[in-house]
Design an enzyme around this catalytic site. Structure first.
Site, PDB file in Angstrom:
ATOM      1  N   TYR A 140      50.496  40.711  33.691  1.00 12.81           N
ATOM      2  CA  TYR A 140      50.008  41.155  35.008  1.00 12.81           C
ATOM      3  C   TYR A 140      51.180  41.624  35.865  1.00 12.81           C
ATOM      4  O   TYR A 140      52.152  40.915  36.018  1.00 12.81           O
ATOM      5  CB  TYR A 140      49.295  40.028  35.754  1.00 12.81           C
ATOM      6  CG  TYR A 140      48.050  39.483  35.107  1.00 12.81           C
ATOM      7  CD1 TYR A 140      47.405  40.134  34.052  1.00 12.81           C
ATOM      8  CD2 TYR A 140      47.492  38.284  35.548  1.00 12.81           C
ATOM      9  CE1 TYR A 140      46.261  39.604  33.475  1.00 12.81           C
ATOM     10  CE2 TYR A 140      46.345  37.763  34.971  1.00 12.81           C
ATOM     11  CZ  TYR A 140      45.747  38.411  33.939  1.00 12.81           C
ATOM     12  OH  TYR A 140      44.609  37.887  33.357  1.00 12.81           O
ATOM     13  N   PHE A 153      36.237  37.155  34.686  1.00 14.44           N
ATOM     14  CA  PHE A 153      35.169  38.075  35.134  1.00 14.44           C
ATOM     15  C   PHE A 153      33.973  37.273  35.655  1.00 14.44           C
ATOM     16  O   PHE A 153      32.813  37.641  35.444  1.00 14.44           O
ATOM     17  CB  PHE A 153      34.716  39.015  34.016  1.00 14.44           C
ATOM     18  CG  PHE A 153      35.688  40.119  33.684  1.00 14.44           C
ATOM     19  CD1 PHE A 153      36.740  40.433  34.532  1.00 14.44           C
ATOM     20  CD2 PHE A 153      35.541  40.851  32.511  1.00 14.44           C
ATOM     21  CE1 PHE A 153      37.627  41.448  34.216  1.00 14.44           C
ATOM     22  CE2 PHE A 153      36.435  41.872  32.180  1.00 14.44           C
ATOM     23  CZ  PHE A 153      37.484  42.170  33.045  1.00 14.44           C
ATOM     24  N   GLY A 183      33.306  42.081  40.527  1.00 13.77           N
ATOM     25  CA  GLY A 183      32.867  42.261  41.910  1.00 13.77           C
ATOM     26  C   GLY A 183      31.384  42.542  42.065  1.00 13.77           C
ATOM     27  O   GLY A 183      30.854  42.476  43.181  1.00 13.77           O
ATOM     28  N   LEU A 228      28.841  40.767  41.320  1.00 14.90           N
ATOM     29  CA  LEU A 228      28.071  39.614  41.769  1.00 14.90           C
ATOM     30  C   LEU A 228      28.398  39.193  43.207  1.00 14.90           C
ATOM     31  O   LEU A 228      27.866  38.203  43.699  1.00 14.90           O
ATOM     32  CB  LEU A 228      28.276  38.439  40.800  1.00 14.90           C
ATOM     33  CG  LEU A 228      27.779  38.712  39.373  1.00 14.90           C
ATOM     34  CD1 LEU A 228      28.168  37.598  38.425  1.00 14.90           C
ATOM     35  CD2 LEU A 228      26.266  38.930  39.344  1.00 14.90           C
ATOM     36  N   GLY A 271      27.577  41.304  45.494  1.00 17.09           N
ATOM     37  CA  GLY A 271      26.481  41.975  46.172  1.00 17.09           C
ATOM     38  C   GLY A 271      26.886  43.202  46.956  1.00 17.09           C
ATOM     39  O   GLY A 271      26.046  43.855  47.580  1.00 17.09           O
TER      40      GLY A 271
END
Length: 314
Positions: free
Chosen positions: A54, A211, A216, A218, A220
């Site tokens: 990362y 995840f 992202g 979930l 909304g």
């Protein structure tokens, strides 16, 4: 105060939300990274997850940026002993794969970037089928024996290779995988449920799913006609086109409205309730984004709410 959860048989107790470090040095700069880490620790969080690779995918990065920022933050705050640091080996451009030589060299590089002499949880990031599990486990065991790693873990591993690894550890009395990091969330259940979950359950492993919010989706914020400024908007918005995605969003809306909570909080609370799950993994670019994630630690869904979500996601 939020109750910590045991991380499988590792002897390590963790906050029920693991903080993802994939955004550190990518979409979160140094000041944002420190602010998010401060907010997480301030809320009682103690489980920070990163990887040596990362964020190699960002322009100008070489990998290791996230580890370096986390290391600088721990040094500045003097809190190394209070933080459970998880990192991974296998995907850094300079340390590709899982040969014993690579594992040991990558661990030393991670220790240097993190500014510490031990890693709490050390994952094999991706399996390397060119290397026998015996060689991988033996190399990890050397790190544990040397006191450089407290617990070993695996991510992106087949049930067969995972069981083979555990069997070898048991036969030889070597360090044994204690933690698993699979992809798992309300719109991606078959990536864990089934063989992988059965191996984890049978062997007492704890799972820390990545995840957890489906890039992202979930949260909304992805709705028909909505435009979202995010580096991951394409993969998240794709769920809008599936029947399961639409059903899950509707169920989340219902539960969130009834509980007066954010959708992300509900999605994470559902995941935390599932068998073998110790702590879902989610990341935040700002302290404001972190608020809804942290709220899952104190939210217990009812049986009816869990059933609604589970059926919608089937």
């Amino acid at each position: 105060m939020t109750t910590l959860r045991p991380l499988g048989p590792s002897g390590i107790d963790v906050f029920p939300l693991a903080l993802g470090g994939n955004v550190f040095g990518w979409t979160a700069d140094t000041s944002q990274t420190f602010a998010v880490l401060d907010a997480y620790a301030g809320a009682g969080g103690n489980f920070v997850d990163t990887a040596d690779s990362y964020s190699v995918w960002a322009d100008g990065n070489q990998g290791g940026e996230s580890e370096s920022l986390i290391g600088r933050w721990m040094a500045a705050r003097g809190n190394r002993a209070e933080v459970v640091v998880a990192t991974k080996v296998g995907a850094h451009p300079a340390f590709k794969g899982l040969s014993p030589t690579t594992i040991k060299a990558a661990a030393e590089a991670s220790l240097t970037r993190l500014g510490t002499d031990y890693i709490d949880v050390y994952y094999t990031h991706f399996d390397d089928v060119s290397v026998p599990v015996e060689d991988i486990v033996a190399a990890l065991d050397e790190l544990v024996t040397a006191g450089k790693v407290r617990a070993v873990a695996a991510s992106n591993l087949t049930p067969e290779r995972l069981q083979e690894s555990l069997d070898f550890s048991d036969r030889e009395g070597l360090a044994r995988y204690a933690v698993l990091q699979p992809e798992y969330n309300l719109v991606s259940r078959d990536t864990y449920e089934g063989g992988l979950q059965q191996v984890a359950s049978r062997n007492g492993l704890a799972s820390v799913p990545y995840f957890a919010l489906a890039s992202g989706f979930l949260t909304g914020k992805y709705r028909p006609g909505a435009s979202v400024d995010s580096a991951r908007s394409g993969s998240a918005a794709a769920h809008l086109t599936t029947v399961r995605g639409q059903r899950v969003l509707a169920a989340l809306d219902t539960v969130a409205r009834d509980r007066g909570a954010e959708l992300a909080t509900i999605a994470l609370a559902w995941l935390a309730s599932r068998p073998t799950i110790a702590a879902p993994l989610a990341s935040a670019r700002t302290p404001e984004q972190l608020t809804a994630l942290l709220a899952m630690a104190d939210l217990e869904l009812t049986d009816a709410e869990l059933s609604l979500l589970t059926e919608a996601s089937a």
